[in-house]
Design a protein around this motif. Structure first.
Motif, PDB file in Angstrom:
ATOM      1  N   ALA A  39       0.835  -1.210   0.000  1.00  0.00           N
ATOM      2  CA  ALA A  39       0.000   0.000   0.000  1.00  0.00           C
ATOM      3  C   ALA A  39       0.867   1.256   0.000  1.00  0.00           C
ATOM      4  CB  ALA A  39      -0.943  -0.011   1.204  1.00  0.00           C
ATOM      5  N   VAL A  40       1.989   1.216   0.707  1.00  0.00           N
ATOM      6  CA  VAL A  40       2.905   2.352   0.690  1.00  0.00           C
ATOM      7  C   VAL A  40       3.439   2.565  -0.723  1.00  0.00           C
ATOM      8  CG1 VAL A  40       5.166   3.175   1.484  1.00  0.00           C
ATOM      9  CG2 VAL A  40       3.544   2.221   3.117  1.00  0.00           C
ATOM     10  N   ALA A  41       3.776   1.474  -1.403  1.00  0.00           N
ATOM     11  CA  ALA A  41       4.271   1.589  -2.783  1.00  0.00           C
ATOM     12  C   ALA A  41       3.222   2.246  -3.679  1.00  0.00           C
ATOM     13  CB  ALA A  41       4.645   0.211  -3.328  1.00  0.00           C
ATOM     14  N   ILE A  42       1.979   1.833  -3.551  1.00  0.00           N
ATOM     15  CA  ILE A  42       0.893   2.419  -4.351  1.00  0.00           C
ATOM     16  C   ILE A  42       0.669   3.870  -3.935  1.00  0.00           C
ATOM     17  CG2 ILE A  42      -1.573   2.282  -4.852  1.00  0.00           C
ATOM     18  CD1 ILE A  42      -1.259  -0.803  -4.486  1.00  0.00           C
ATOM     19  N   GLY A  43       0.729   4.131  -2.645  1.00  0.00           N
ATOM     20  CA  GLY A  43       0.558   5.494  -2.143  1.00  0.00           C
ATOM     21  C   GLY A  43       1.630   6.438  -2.647  1.00  0.00           C
ATOM     22  N   LEU A  44       2.843   5.940  -2.807  1.00  0.00           N
ATOM     23  CA  LEU A  44       3.917   6.783  -3.337  1.00  0.00           C
ATOM     24  C   LEU A  44       3.579   7.277  -4.733  1.00  0.00           C
ATOM     25  CD1 LEU A  44       7.098   4.917  -2.096  1.00  0.00           C
ATOM     26  CD2 LEU A  44       6.333   7.190  -1.427  1.00  0.00           C
ATOM     27  N   LYS A  45       2.955   6.423  -5.521  1.00  0.00           N
ATOM     28  CA  LYS A  45       2.551   6.829  -6.869  1.00  0.00           C
ATOM     29  C   LYS A  45       1.511   7.942  -6.789  1.00  0.00           C
ATOM     30  CE  LYS A  45       1.796   6.858 -11.281  1.00  0.00           C
ATOM     31  NZ  LYS A  45       2.497   7.864 -12.022  1.00  0.00           N
ATOM     32  N   ALA A  46       0.592   7.812  -5.857  1.00  0.00           N
ATOM     33  CA  ALA A  46      -0.450   8.834  -5.718  1.00  0.00           C
ATOM     34  C   ALA A  46       0.141  10.151  -5.209  1.00  0.00           C
ATOM     35  CB  ALA A  46      -1.544   8.350  -4.778  1.00  0.00           C
ATOM     36  N   VAL A  47       1.041  10.074  -4.251  1.00  0.00           N
ATOM     37  CA  VAL A  47       1.617  11.274  -3.657  1.00  0.00           C
ATOM     38  C   VAL A  47       2.597  11.958  -4.606  1.00  0.00           C
ATOM     39  CG1 VAL A  47       3.084  12.120  -1.780  1.00  0.00           C
ATOM     40  CG2 VAL A  47       1.273  10.481  -1.303  1.00  0.00           C
ATOM     41  N   PHE A  48       3.430  11.170  -5.268  1.00  0.00           N
ATOM     42  CA  PHE A  48       4.459  11.721  -6.143  1.00  0.00           C
ATOM     43  C   PHE A  48       4.106  11.522  -7.612  1.00  0.00           C
ATOM     44  CE2 PHE A  48       6.879  10.468  -2.279  1.00  0.00           C
ATOM     45  CZ  PHE A  48       7.213  11.739  -1.876  1.00  0.00           C
ATOM     46  N   GLY A  49       2.828  11.640  -7.950  1.00  0.00           N
ATOM     47  CA  GLY A  49       2.344  11.380  -9.302  1.00  0.00           C
ATOM     48  C   GLY A  49       3.193  11.957 -10.404  1.00  0.00           C
ATOM     49  N   ILE A  63      11.213  -0.588  -3.879  1.00  0.00           N
ATOM     50  CA  ILE A  63      11.787  -1.087  -2.619  1.00  0.00           C
ATOM     51  C   ILE A  63      10.678  -1.628  -1.724  1.00  0.00           C
ATOM     52  CG2 ILE A  63      12.944  -0.375  -0.484  1.00  0.00           C
ATOM     53  CD1 ILE A  63      14.575   1.602  -2.265  1.00  0.00           C
ATOM     54  N   PHE A  64       9.553  -0.914  -1.666  1.00  0.00           N
ATOM     55  CA  PHE A  64       8.437  -1.373  -0.842  1.00  0.00           C
ATOM     56  C   PHE A  64       7.783  -2.625  -1.428  1.00  0.00           C
ATOM     57  CE2 PHE A  64       8.873   2.874   0.894  1.00  0.00           C
ATOM     58  CZ  PHE A  64       8.734   2.628   2.243  1.00  0.00           C
ATOM     59  N   VAL A  65       7.750  -2.744  -2.737  1.00  0.00           N
ATOM     60  CA  VAL A  65       7.215  -3.958  -3.371  1.00  0.00           C
ATOM     61  C   VAL A  65       8.120  -5.148  -3.033  1.00  0.00           C
ATOM     62  CG1 VAL A  65       6.769  -5.102  -5.571  1.00  0.00           C
ATOM     63  CG2 VAL A  65       6.011  -2.748  -5.232  1.00  0.00           C
ATOM     64  N   VAL A  66       9.420  -4.956  -3.147  1.00  0.00           N
ATOM     65  CA  VAL A  66      10.372  -6.029  -2.818  1.00  0.00           C
ATOM     66  C   VAL A  66      10.254  -6.396  -1.342  1.00  0.00           C
ATOM     67  CG1 VAL A  66      12.840  -6.574  -2.638  1.00  0.00           C
ATOM     68  CG2 VAL A  66      11.945  -5.486  -4.704  1.00  0.00           C
ATOM     69  N   ALA A  67      10.107  -5.383  -0.478  1.00  0.00           N
ATOM     70  CA  ALA A  67       9.934  -5.656   0.957  1.00  0.00           C
ATOM     71  C   ALA A  67       8.676  -6.480   1.199  1.00  0.00           C
ATOM     72  CB  ALA A  67       9.874  -4.348   1.739  1.00  0.00           C
ATOM     73  N   ALA A  68       7.594  -6.157   0.483  1.00  0.00           N
ATOM     74  CA  ALA A  68       6.348  -6.913   0.638  1.00  0.00           C
ATOM     75  C   ALA A  68       6.552  -8.378   0.271  1.00  0.00           C
ATOM     76  CB  ALA A  68       5.238  -6.296  -0.219  1.00  0.00           C
ATOM     77  N   VAL A  69       7.214  -8.626  -0.852  1.00  0.00           N
ATOM     78  CA  VAL A  69       7.462 -10.013  -1.278  1.00  0.00           C
ATOM     79  C   VAL A  69       8.315 -10.730  -0.238  1.00  0.00           C
ATOM     80  CG1 VAL A  69       8.558 -11.454  -3.034  1.00  0.00           C
ATOM     81  CG2 VAL A  69       7.150  -9.502  -3.728  1.00  0.00           C
ATOM     82  N   TYR A  70       9.345 -10.068   0.260  1.00  0.00           N
ATOM     83  CA  TYR A  70      10.198 -10.670   1.291  1.00  0.00           C
ATOM     84  C   TYR A  70       9.387 -10.996   2.545  1.00  0.00           C
ATOM     85  CZ  TYR A  70      13.731 -11.347   4.816  1.00  0.00           C
ATOM     86  OH  TYR A  70      14.481 -11.872   5.827  1.00  0.00           O
ATOM     87  N   ILE A  71       8.525 -10.082   2.963  1.00  0.00           N
ATOM     88  CA  ILE A  71       7.708 -10.299   4.156  1.00  0.00           C
ATOM     89  C   ILE A  71       6.788 -11.505   3.966  1.00  0.00           C
ATOM     90  CG2 ILE A  71       5.808  -9.315   5.514  1.00  0.00           C
ATOM     91  CD1 ILE A  71       7.222  -6.555   5.082  1.00  0.00           C
ATOM     92  N   PHE A  72       6.180 -11.623   2.779  1.00  0.00           N
ATOM     93  CA  PHE A  72       5.292 -12.758   2.530  1.00  0.00           C
ATOM     94  C   PHE A  72       6.048 -14.083   2.679  1.00  0.00           C
ATOM     95  CE2 PHE A  72       2.898  -9.711  -0.453  1.00  0.00           C
ATOM     96  CZ  PHE A  72       2.121  -9.245   0.587  1.00  0.00           C
ATOM     97  N   TRP A  73       7.248 -14.155   2.125  1.00  0.00           N
ATOM     98  CA  TRP A  73       8.009 -15.410   2.188  1.00  0.00           C
ATOM     99  C   TRP A  73       8.609 -15.643   3.560  1.00  0.00           C
ATOM    100  CZ3 TRP A  73       7.155 -19.311  -0.709  1.00  0.00           C
ATOM    101  CH2 TRP A  73       6.526 -19.093  -1.927  1.00  0.00           C
ATOM    102  N   ALA A  74       8.984 -14.578   4.261  1.00  0.00           N
ATOM    103  CA  ALA A  74       9.469 -14.742   5.638  1.00  0.00           C
ATOM    104  C   ALA A  74       8.343 -15.260   6.526  1.00  0.00           C
ATOM    105  CB  ALA A  74      10.004 -13.412   6.174  1.00  0.00           C
ATOM    106  N   SER A 110       2.088  -8.574  -5.900  1.00  0.00           N
ATOM    107  CA  SER A 110       3.003  -7.476  -5.583  1.00  0.00           C
ATOM    108  C   SER A 110       3.904  -7.140  -6.759  1.00  0.00           C
ATOM    109  CB  SER A 110       3.864  -7.840  -4.368  1.00  0.00           C
ATOM    110  OG  SER A 110       3.060  -8.039  -3.236  1.00  0.00           O
ATOM    111  N   VAL A 111       4.432  -8.173  -7.401  1.00  0.00           N
ATOM    112  CA  VAL A 111       5.281  -7.954  -8.574  1.00  0.00           C
ATOM    113  C   VAL A 111       4.457  -7.307  -9.692  1.00  0.00           C
ATOM    114  CG1 VAL A 111       6.632  -9.121 -10.365  1.00  0.00           C
ATOM    115  CG2 VAL A 111       6.921  -9.757  -7.961  1.00  0.00           C
ATOM    116  N   ALA A 112       3.212  -7.731  -9.852  1.00  0.00           N
ATOM    117  CA  ALA A 112       2.339  -7.128 -10.868  1.00  0.00           C
ATOM    118  C   ALA A 112       2.100  -5.654 -10.563  1.00  0.00           C
ATOM    119  CB  ALA A 112       1.018  -7.889 -10.946  1.00  0.00           C
ATOM    120  N   VAL A 113       1.858  -5.331  -9.300  1.00  0.00           N
ATOM    121  CA  VAL A 113       1.676  -3.930  -8.910  1.00  0.00           C
ATOM    122  C   VAL A 113       2.945  -3.126  -9.203  1.00  0.00           C
ATOM    123  CG1 VAL A 113       1.419  -2.388  -6.914  1.00  0.00           C
ATOM    124  CG2 VAL A 113      -0.123  -4.315  -7.199  1.00  0.00           C
TER     125      VAL A 113
END
Length: 120
Positions: A39-49, A63-74, A110-113
């Motif tokens: 959500a932070v990754a998506i929000g960055l797009k909205a904030v810094f359009g 970076i936030f998308v990669v962190a999300a993927v890492y969190i899911f696997w952890a 996440s990768v698709a986003v």
């Protein structure tokens, strides 16, 4: 078996069941944390359009998308390691395959986003 041994064994069984349920709540918490990172990754797009240079904002979002993927696997790894050590007695533990399926789906999404964010 005498009464005190039976009570002690029941307490141990209940403790394992409580641990299994706590493990599942922890897994769900990790998954929510991964979704928040996405959500932070998506929000960055909205904030810094119209941020210039666009690659900078997209890189931070990535970076936030990669962190999300890492969190899911952890989350998956930690939950399955815990379940492998425990036996369920009265609680029905979620199967490891279900946790893996969730990690795969959330990672793919996440990768698709991330890909969509780079295309915009």
């Amino acid at each position: 078996m005498n009464k005190s041994n039976e009570l002690a064994e029941n307490r141990t069984d209940w403790a394992e069941d409580r641990t299994i349920l706590a493990n599942e709540r922890t897994f769900a918490g990790w998954m929510r944390t991964g979704m928040a990172s996405l959500a932070v990754a998506i929000g960055l797009k909205a904030v810094f359009g119209d941020f210039d240079p666009t690659w900078a904002a997209k890189s931070v979002a990535t970076i936030f998308v990669v962190a999300a993927v890492y969190i899911f696997w952890a989350a998956h790894d930690a939950a399955t390691k815990t379940l492998d050590r425990l036996n369920d007695h009265h609680a029905n533990a979620q199967p490891n395959a279900r946790m893996k399926t969730l990690a795969v789906i959330f990672s793919f999404a996440s990768v698709a986003v991330g890909g969509i964010l780079w295309m915009l």
